[in-house]
Design a protein around this motif. Structure first.
Motif, PDB file in Angstrom:
ATOM      1  N   ALA A   1       0.906  -1.084   0.053  1.00  0.00           N
ATOM      2  CA  ALA A   1      -0.056  -0.067   0.186  1.00  0.00           C
ATOM      3  C   ALA A   1       1.005   1.526   0.026  1.00  0.00           C
ATOM      4  O   ALA A   1       0.663   2.166  -0.641  1.00  0.00           O
ATOM      5  CB  ALA A   1      -0.895   0.008   1.237  1.00  0.00           C
ATOM      6  N   ASP A   2       1.837   1.200   0.722  1.00  0.00           N
ATOM      7  CA  ASP A   2       2.801   2.359   0.901  1.00  0.00           C
ATOM      8  C   ASP A   2       3.346   2.856  -0.680  1.00  0.00           C
ATOM      9  O   ASP A   2       3.755   3.946  -1.114  1.00  0.00           O
ATOM     10  CB  ASP A   2       3.630   2.322   1.746  1.00  0.00           C
ATOM     11  N   LEU A   3       3.911   1.502  -1.271  1.00  0.00           N
ATOM     12  CA  LEU A   3       4.461   1.768  -2.393  1.00  0.00           C
ATOM     13  C   LEU A   3       3.575   2.122  -3.473  1.00  0.00           C
ATOM     14  O   LEU A   3       3.862   3.236  -4.324  1.00  0.00           O
ATOM     15  CB  LEU A   3       4.995   0.415  -3.027  1.00  0.00           C
ATOM     16  N   ASN A   4       2.184   1.668  -3.387  1.00  0.00           N
ATOM     17  CA  ASN A   4       1.256   2.260  -4.204  1.00  0.00           C
ATOM     18  C   ASN A   4       0.922   3.735  -4.142  1.00  0.00           C
ATOM     19  O   ASN A   4       0.833   4.563  -4.982  1.00  0.00           O
ATOM     20  CB  ASN A   4      -0.219   1.547  -4.028  1.00  0.00           C
ATOM     21  N   LEU A   5       1.111   4.140  -2.907  1.00  0.00           N
ATOM     22  CA  LEU A   5       0.738   5.590  -2.407  1.00  0.00           C
ATOM     23  C   LEU A   5       1.973   6.181  -3.250  1.00  0.00           C
ATOM     24  O   LEU A   5       1.716   7.745  -3.407  1.00  0.00           O
ATOM     25  CB  LEU A   5       0.544   5.942  -1.023  1.00  0.00           C
ATOM     26  N   GLN A   6       3.042   6.040  -2.818  1.00  0.00           N
ATOM     27  CA  GLN A   6       4.358   6.834  -3.422  1.00  0.00           C
ATOM     28  C   GLN A   6       4.024   7.177  -4.818  1.00  0.00           C
ATOM     29  O   GLN A   6       4.476   8.271  -5.363  1.00  0.00           O
ATOM     30  CB  GLN A   6       5.656   6.005  -3.034  1.00  0.00           C
ATOM     31  N   ARG A   7       3.696   5.881  -5.634  1.00  0.00           N
ATOM     32  CA  ARG A   7       3.511   6.000  -7.004  1.00  0.00           C
ATOM     33  C   ARG A   7       2.337   6.899  -7.454  1.00  0.00           C
ATOM     34  O   ARG A   7       2.349   7.979  -8.327  1.00  0.00           O
ATOM     35  CB  ARG A   7       3.636   4.781  -7.743  1.00  0.00           C
ATOM     36  N   ALA A   8       1.072   6.841  -6.834  1.00  0.00           N
ATOM     37  CA  ALA A   8      -0.021   7.589  -6.946  1.00  0.00           C
ATOM     38  C   ALA A   8       0.032   9.147  -6.641  1.00  0.00           C
ATOM     39  O   ALA A   8      -0.212   9.854  -7.212  1.00  0.00           O
ATOM     40  CB  ALA A   8      -1.292   6.855  -6.541  1.00  0.00           C
TER      41      ALA A   8
ATOM     42  N   PRO B   1       2.992  11.314  -5.326  1.00  0.00           N
ATOM     43  CA  PRO B   1       4.408  11.297  -4.915  1.00  0.00           C
ATOM     44  C   PRO B   1       4.866  12.433  -4.100  1.00  0.00           C
ATOM     45  O   PRO B   1       5.891  12.203  -3.351  1.00  0.00           O
ATOM     46  CB  PRO B   1       5.097  11.437  -6.494  1.00  0.00           C
ATOM     47  N   LYS B   2       3.930  13.574  -3.793  1.00  0.00           N
ATOM     48  CA  LYS B   2       4.062  14.531  -2.902  1.00  0.00           C
ATOM     49  C   LYS B   2       3.620  14.354  -1.543  1.00  0.00           C
ATOM     50  O   LYS B   2       3.985  15.188  -0.829  1.00  0.00           O
ATOM     51  CB  LYS B   2       3.381  15.689  -3.686  1.00  0.00           C
ATOM     52  N   LEU B   3       3.068  13.105  -1.264  1.00  0.00           N
ATOM     53  CA  LEU B   3       2.760  13.082   0.066  1.00  0.00           C
ATOM     54  C   LEU B   3       3.930  12.518   1.104  1.00  0.00           C
ATOM     55  O   LEU B   3       4.754  11.913   0.414  1.00  0.00           O
ATOM     56  CB  LEU B   3       1.641  11.774   0.062  1.00  0.00           C
ATOM     57  N   GLY B   4       3.849  13.093   2.196  1.00  0.00           N
ATOM     58  CA  GLY B   4       4.902  12.538   3.106  1.00  0.00           C
ATOM     59  C   GLY B   4       4.563  11.215   3.663  1.00  0.00           C
ATOM     60  O   GLY B   4       3.414  10.555   3.332  1.00  0.00           O
ATOM     61  N   ALA B   5       5.683  10.583   4.337  1.00  0.00           N
ATOM     62  CA  ALA B   5       5.505   9.219   4.831  1.00  0.00           C
ATOM     63  C   ALA B   5       4.217   9.314   5.949  1.00  0.00           C
ATOM     64  O   ALA B   5       3.533   8.429   5.917  1.00  0.00           O
ATOM     65  CB  ALA B   5       6.619   8.763   5.729  1.00  0.00           C
ATOM     66  N   TRP B   6       4.044  10.345   6.860  1.00  0.00           N
ATOM     67  CA  TRP B   6       2.973  10.483   7.747  1.00  0.00           C
ATOM     68  C   TRP B   6       1.660  10.486   7.109  1.00  0.00           C
ATOM     69  O   TRP B   6       0.790   9.677   7.604  1.00  0.00           O
ATOM     70  CB  TRP B   6       3.257  11.524   8.734  1.00  0.00           C
ATOM     71  N   GLU B   7       1.551  11.259   5.909  1.00  0.00           N
ATOM     72  CA  GLU B   7       0.104  11.191   5.239  1.00  0.00           C
ATOM     73  C   GLU B   7       0.002   9.913   4.680  1.00  0.00           C
ATOM     74  O   GLU B   7      -1.205   9.512   4.619  1.00  0.00           O
ATOM     75  CB  GLU B   7       0.329  12.387   4.113  1.00  0.00           C
ATOM     76  N   ARG B   8       0.848   9.265   4.143  1.00  0.00           N
ATOM     77  CA  ARG B   8       0.783   8.002   3.340  1.00  0.00           C
ATOM     78  C   ARG B   8       0.279   6.806   4.765  1.00  0.00           C
ATOM     79  O   ARG B   8      -0.497   6.238   4.220  1.00  0.00           O
ATOM     80  CB  ARG B   8       1.966   7.265   2.828  1.00  0.00           C
ATOM     81  N   GLN B   9       0.816   6.769   5.780  1.00  0.00           N
ATOM     82  CA  GLN B   9       0.661   5.912   6.875  1.00  0.00           C
ATOM     83  C   GLN B   9      -0.952   6.296   7.320  1.00  0.00           C
ATOM     84  O   GLN B   9      -1.448   5.289   7.645  1.00  0.00           O
ATOM     85  CB  GLN B   9       1.483   6.013   7.809  1.00  0.00           C
TER      86      GLN B   9
END
Length: 318
Positions: free
Chosen positions: A63-70, A72-80
């Protein structure tokens, strides 16, 4: 029993059949426990458990990898935070399943469901044409068959059959009860495709969750990246002159759900071109709608599956 070279008794592999029975027992017990609780309480409990436990499971890395691709401007906390919301939604969805057949429509408060843009459903029913409903794993996606059946448009879905046949049987029973009308289920694959074709040719309606990767599909863009995508909705719509009604479910609260009907696509409106080009054009239109829904409420989507090419995930491990 044979002895290992070290003189120790060889470990006996866990029986696949026993594991499958235990998995089915666990799912059945979850449904029974959920049924004992009020719908809102079951939804809250399922969501809370999944939100706290899910992020520790390996699929959260996907899920984290998918979010990084979709995004890319989100930070780690936002993705989590989105991943926790994704797990919460999944927990709510499972816990709500036994309650879906009994949820009221358009309640002023509390559990229930309502429909946005239901004039599109009326329009599709009056057309008398076959209808293909296109959606994705958003919100409580299991609710859509129930609602459209109330509008006289009950459909039979494509689905990815679980490897566990006992779980598959249990889920099909639950989904049949939710739909409330006689329903066929078409597992993905050649036989399922043949059965779906026969179903449409007989005037039936079809449901497609088109947000998962299909290795033998066609390439279309999602979040600006090419990905193999199932062309079934577009190809069948063109073949049978079927309407494609798009929409997705999102949640307003515990067991309080909204079906947002987005559009009614007529394949006869697609610019004339070679058949494969028309299929690609329609498939891309559907991917664009899916992307818009996910962007509006990213925690609403099931980010846990590998949506892009295998090499993307392999390279991220290095």
């Amino acid at each position: 029993m044979e002895q290992s070279g070290s003189g120790q008794r060889a470990a006996r592999p866990f029986s696949g059949s026993m594991r499958h029975h235990l998995e089915a027992w666990g799912l059945r017990s979850l449904f029974q426990l959920s049924r004992m609780l009020p719908a809102s309480s079951a939804s809250r409990l399922g969501g809370a458990l999944a939100r706290h436990l899910g992020p520790f499971l390996p699929s959260s890395r996907i899920a984290d990898l998918n979010l990084q691709r979709a995004f890319p401007k989100l930070g780690a906390w936002e993705r989590q935070n989105i991943i926790r919301g994704c797990w919460k939604n999944l927990g709510c969805t499972l816990a709500e399943l036994p309650h879906l057949p009994d949820l009221p429509s358009s309640p002023a408060t509390g559990p229930g469901w309502r429909v946005l843009n239901d004039h599109i459903l009326h329009q599709a029913r009056r057309s008398g044409r076959p209808v293909i409903f296109f959606s994705g794993h958003l919100g409580n996606w299991e609710l859509m068959p129930l609602i459209v059946a109330r509008y006289g448009l009950g459909f039979s879905p494509f689905y990815r059959a679980p490897n566990n046949r006992h779980v598959d049987h249990l889920l099909r029973q639950m989904r049949q009860k939710i739909a409330g009308v006689p329903t066929s289920f078409f597992p993905k694959g050649r036989q399922g495709a043949r059965d779906a074709v026969r179903h449409l040719s007989n005037g039936g309606h079809l449901g497609v969750l088109g947000d998962q990767k299909m290795n033998d599909g066609i390439e279309a863009s999602l979040f600006g990246h090419p990905t193999m995508t199932a062309p079934a909705a577009a190809a069948l719509a063109l073949r049978f002159k079927a309407l494609i009604v798009t929409g997705h479910v999102w949640r307003e609260g515990p067991a309080r759900l909204v079906l947002d009907v987005a559009s009614c696509l007529d394949p006869q409106d697609v610019s004339p071109a070679p058949r494969q080009e028309m299929i690609h054009q329609l498939t891309q239109t559907l991917n664009d709608e899916l992307e818009r829904w996910i962007t509006e409420r990213p925690e609403n989507w099931l980010w846990l599956h590998r949506r892009w090419e295998k090499t993307f995930y392999q390279n991220k491990k290095k």
